[in-house]
Design a protein around this motif. Structure first.
Motif, PDB file in Angstrom:
ATOM      1  N   GLY A 162      21.399  -6.937 -23.284  1.00 41.60           N
ATOM      2  CA  GLY A 162      22.704  -7.484 -23.593  1.00 41.60           C
ATOM      3  C   GLY A 162      23.036  -8.740 -22.819  1.00 41.60           C
ATOM      4  N   PRO A 163      24.071  -9.455 -23.215  1.00 37.92           N
ATOM      5  CA  PRO A 163      24.419 -10.739 -22.601  1.00 37.92           C
ATOM      6  C   PRO A 163      25.054 -10.633 -21.228  1.00 37.92           C
ATOM      7  N   HIS A 164      25.456  -9.427 -20.803  1.00 36.36           N
ATOM      8  CA  HIS A 164      26.152  -9.281 -19.524  1.00 36.36           C
ATOM      9  C   HIS A 164      25.257  -8.857 -18.376  1.00 36.36           C
ATOM     10  N   GLY A 165      23.991  -8.579 -18.635  1.00 38.09           N
ATOM     11  CA  GLY A 165      23.122  -8.097 -17.573  1.00 38.09           C
ATOM     12  C   GLY A 165      23.309  -6.633 -17.268  1.00 38.09           C
ATOM     13  N   THR A 166      23.863  -5.873 -18.205  1.00 35.21           N
ATOM     14  CA  THR A 166      24.057  -4.438 -18.010  1.00 35.21           C
ATOM     15  C   THR A 166      22.715  -3.711 -17.970  1.00 35.21           C
ATOM     16  N   ALA A 167      22.635  -2.665 -17.172  1.00 33.90           N
ATOM     17  CA  ALA A 167      21.410  -1.864 -17.097  1.00 33.90           C
ATOM     18  C   ALA A 167      21.777  -0.388 -17.013  1.00 33.90           C
ATOM     19  N   ASP A 198      34.334 -19.003 -17.358  1.00 32.48           N
ATOM     20  CA  ASP A 198      35.709 -18.523 -17.267  1.00 32.48           C
ATOM     21  C   ASP A 198      35.861 -17.343 -16.314  1.00 32.48           C
ATOM     22  N   VAL A 199      34.798 -16.568 -16.136  1.00 32.23           N
ATOM     23  CA  VAL A 199      34.878 -15.411 -15.242  1.00 32.23           C
ATOM     24  C   VAL A 199      33.878 -15.514 -14.094  1.00 32.23           C
ATOM     25  N   GLU A 200      33.316 -16.714 -13.909  1.00 34.81           N
ATOM     26  CA  GLU A 200      32.437 -17.000 -12.783  1.00 34.81           C
ATOM     27  C   GLU A 200      31.236 -16.051 -12.709  1.00 34.81           C
ATOM     28  N   VAL A 201      30.636 -15.789 -13.846  1.00 34.40           N
ATOM     29  CA  VAL A 201      29.439 -14.946 -13.891  1.00 34.40           C
ATOM     30  C   VAL A 201      28.214 -15.841 -13.780  1.00 34.40           C
ATOM     31  N   PRO A 202      27.347 -15.621 -12.801  1.00 33.60           N
ATOM     32  CA  PRO A 202      26.186 -16.482 -12.631  1.00 33.60           C
ATOM     33  C   PRO A 202      25.083 -16.166 -13.633  1.00 33.60           C
ATOM     34  N   LEU A 203      24.221 -17.150 -13.841  1.00 33.17           N
ATOM     35  CA  LEU A 203      23.044 -16.937 -14.665  1.00 33.17           C
ATOM     36  C   LEU A 203      22.088 -15.986 -13.958  1.00 33.17           C
ATOM     37  N   LYS A 204      21.443 -15.106 -14.735  1.00 34.63           N
ATOM     38  CA  LYS A 204      20.506 -14.137 -14.158  1.00 34.63           C
ATOM     39  C   LYS A 204      19.201 -14.174 -14.937  1.00 34.63           C
ATOM     40  N   ASP A 243      26.438  -1.812 -13.794  1.00 32.57           N
ATOM     41  CA  ASP A 243      27.186  -2.914 -14.378  1.00 32.57           C
ATOM     42  C   ASP A 243      27.148  -4.095 -13.421  1.00 32.57           C
ATOM     43  N   ASP A 244      26.576  -5.194 -13.862  1.00 32.44           N
ATOM     44  CA  ASP A 244      26.401  -6.353 -12.996  1.00 32.44           C
ATOM     45  C   ASP A 244      27.126  -7.566 -13.561  1.00 32.44           C
ATOM     46  N   PHE A 245      28.259  -7.319 -14.227  1.00 35.65           N
ATOM     47  CA  PHE A 245      28.958  -8.405 -14.907  1.00 35.65           C
ATOM     48  C   PHE A 245      29.763  -9.248 -13.917  1.00 35.65           C
ATOM     49  N   GLY A 303       0.802  -1.203   0.000  1.00 37.92           N
ATOM     50  CA  GLY A 303       0.000   0.000   0.000  1.00 37.92           C
ATOM     51  C   GLY A 303       0.839   1.259   0.000  1.00 37.92           C
ATOM     52  N   GLY A 304       0.433   2.223  -0.800  1.00 32.05           N
ATOM     53  CA  GLY A 304       1.138   3.503  -0.852  1.00 32.05           C
ATOM     54  C   GLY A 304       2.368   3.503  -1.718  1.00 32.05           C
ATOM     55  N   GLU A 305       2.691   2.383  -2.370  1.00 37.68           N
ATOM     56  CA  GLU A 305       3.889   2.298  -3.211  1.00 37.68           C
ATOM     57  C   GLU A 305       3.466   2.106  -4.659  1.00 37.68           C
ATOM     58  N   THR A 306       4.044   2.883  -5.548  1.00 39.18           N
ATOM     59  CA  THR A 306       3.707   2.828  -6.967  1.00 39.18           C
ATOM     60  C   THR A 306       4.866   2.238  -7.743  1.00 39.18           C
ATOM     61  N   TRP A 307       4.588   1.182  -8.491  1.00 37.84           N
ATOM     62  CA  TRP A 307       5.613   0.516  -9.294  1.00 37.84           C
ATOM     63  C   TRP A 307       5.459   0.907 -10.759  1.00 37.84           C
ATOM     64  N   SER A 308       6.602   0.988 -11.459  1.00 35.06           N
ATOM     65  CA  SER A 308       6.557   1.393 -12.863  1.00 35.06           C
ATOM     66  C   SER A 308       7.762   0.867 -13.618  1.00 35.06           C
ATOM     67  N   HIS A 309       7.603   0.791 -14.916  1.00 32.29           N
ATOM     68  CA  HIS A 309       8.647   0.550 -15.907  1.00 32.29           C
ATOM     69  C   HIS A 309       9.521  -0.677 -15.601  1.00 32.29           C
ATOM     70  N   PRO A 310       8.938  -1.880 -15.587  1.00 31.11           N
ATOM     71  CA  PRO A 310       9.766  -3.081 -15.416  1.00 31.11           C
ATOM     72  C   PRO A 310      10.663  -3.325 -16.619  1.00 31.11           C
ATOM     73  N   THR A 311      11.783  -3.991 -16.387  1.00 34.91           N
ATOM     74  CA  THR A 311      12.703  -4.380 -17.454  1.00 34.91           C
ATOM     75  C   THR A 311      13.319  -5.720 -17.084  1.00 34.91           C
ATOM     76  N   TRP A 312      13.683  -6.512 -18.078  1.00 33.11           N
ATOM     77  CA  TRP A 312      14.236  -7.854 -17.848  1.00 33.11           C
ATOM     78  C   TRP A 312      15.764  -7.825 -17.873  1.00 33.11           C
ATOM     79  N   GLN A 313      16.376  -8.491 -16.907  1.00 32.58           N
ATOM     80  CA  GLN A 313      17.818  -8.734 -16.928  1.00 32.58           C
ATOM     81  C   GLN A 313      18.020 -10.235 -17.062  1.00 32.58           C
ATOM     82  N   VAL A 314      18.485 -10.658 -18.234  1.00 30.37           N
ATOM     83  CA  VAL A 314      18.731 -12.069 -18.488  1.00 30.37           C
ATOM     84  C   VAL A 314      20.144 -12.224 -19.021  1.00 30.37           C
ATOM     85  N   SER A 315      20.935 -13.053 -18.385  1.00 37.52           N
ATOM     86  CA  SER A 315      22.292 -13.305 -18.859  1.00 37.52           C
ATOM     87  C   SER A 315      22.628 -14.763 -18.610  1.00 37.52           C
ATOM     88  N   SER A 316      23.560 -15.289 -19.394  1.00 43.77           N
ATOM     89  CA  SER A 316      23.943 -16.681 -19.302  1.00 43.77           C
ATOM     90  C   SER A 316      25.150 -16.850 -18.389  1.00 43.77           C
TER      91      SER A 316
END
Length: 347
Positions: free
Chosen positions: A225-230, A164-170, A244-246, A147-160
């Motif tokens: 993008g493939p790195h999960g950048t936003a 080699d650099v230990e980047v997790p799937l998102k 940057d969430d790489f 209550g009292g909170e307004t949500w807007s503009h969702p976006t997807w972060q998907v990465s594989s």
């Protein structure tokens, strides 16, 4: 590793492993190319056609020209979404796509597509975060807005996974959450059911001249993008920031602007900036080269830019409908729909 260093040295490694089968498995199979729905236009009032619309085969106006190219006047509202992947949500139950109108069975605000086009995320009439199939079926309540909170503009972060650099799937959905006049970014797993989002951490790049990032006033996130950048905008500073969430979360301001949209590849972005009393659309890179005004002759406001899946075309909103223009700025915007709403492209 800084954002700039990561972009220049690790991109080649990550691009070779972008969106593997493991990442794709998190998203449902691709939806119908022509989802069903009523043929009638959605229950909105289209603006009167006071100027003619550009038709197929009409040569585009030169860059900088304010008015779109014209043909014979069109007597009825024009949908403008046939054969071009464009969708338009306008706060009703209907979404324009594939040249028709699809009834989602609930209010759809700020619709955004998953990177494979299999799912749509949006905010419903109760303000909750929802995910559905492209035809509006299979709706899932991802998170319930307090209550009292307004949500807007969702976006997807998907990465594989990048071993080699230990980047997790998102597979995450980001969005803006405003309460009491204060806006923060939140995130939640895209597969959650009636889950609880968390405030996103926003850490700054390392360096002697790097200042702490603002934690409030953040809005309009866009991930790609493939790195999960936003990227996102901050209403207090008037700047666009990168998240940057790489390898680990870090970020920094990029340039003045609002309503940023990251390109499908995650390297380029477009955003809105006021020029001469009107909102213009600019194009730039996350590597911070000078931005280019794509609408220098605008005599109206162009806002809410969205990238086509091939990265060559932008759709923008104007007071009298939806316009498209080439990303390279080689032609002026052309109005393709007399309906107004938030443009988005389904990959």
């Amino acid at each position: 590793m800084s954002v700039r260093t990561r972009l220049s040295t690790v991109a080649a490694v990550a691009l070779t492993t972008a969106v593997t089968a493991g990442a794709a498995a998190l998203l449902a199979g691709c939806g119908p190319e022509n989802p069903g729905g009523p043929a009638a236009a959605p229950p909105v009032t289209a603006p009167p056609v006071t100027a003619a619309l550009s038709g197929a085969g009409t040569a585009p106006a030169p860059s900088g020209t304010a008015a779109p190219a014209t043909t014979a006047a069109t007597p009825a509202a024009v949908n403008g979404t046939a054969g071009n992947h464009l969708t338009v949500s306008n706060g009703t139950d209907h979404v324009l796509m594939n040249g028709t109108s699809v009834d989602f069975g609930t209010v759809v605000r700020d619709l955004a597509w998953s990177p494979d086009g299999a799912k749509a995320a949006f905010v419903d009439g109760a303000g909750n975060l929802m995910v559905a199939d492209p035809d509006g079926s299979g709706r899932v309540l991802v998170a319930r807005a307090p209550g009292g909170e307004t949500w807007s503009h969702p976006t997807w972060q998907v990465s594989s996974v990048v071993p080699d650099v230990e980047v997790p799937l998102k597979n995450t959905i980001f969005f803006a959450a405003a309460k009491g006049g204060v806006s923060r970014l939140k995130g939640i797993a895209a597969t959650a059911v009636d889950g609880t989002p968390e405030v996103l951490s926003l850490g700054a790049e390392e360096g002697p001249d790097i200042e702490p990032l603002p934690q409030t006033g953040n809005t309009w996130p866009s991930a790609a993008g493939p790195h999960g950048t936003a990227v996102y905008a901050n209403s207090g500073t008037g700047e666009v920031y990168i998240r940057d969430d790489f390898l680990r979360q870090q970020g920094s301001p990029l340039l003045p602007g609002s309503q940023p949209a990251l390109a499908p590849g995650g390297e380029d972005l477009v955003f809105v900036r006021s020029v001469g009393g009107h909102d213009h659309v600019f194009e730039g890179e996350v590597a911070r080269r000078p931005a280019k005004d794509l609408t220098p002759g605008a005599t109206t406001d162009f806002t809410e830019p969205a990238w086509s899946p091939d990265g060559r075309t932008l759709a923008v909103r104007a007071p009298d409908g939806i316009y498209t223009l080439p990303v390279d700025g080689s032609a002026a915007p052309v109005r393709i729909s007399t309906y107004t709403g938030l443009p988005a492209y389904r990959p």
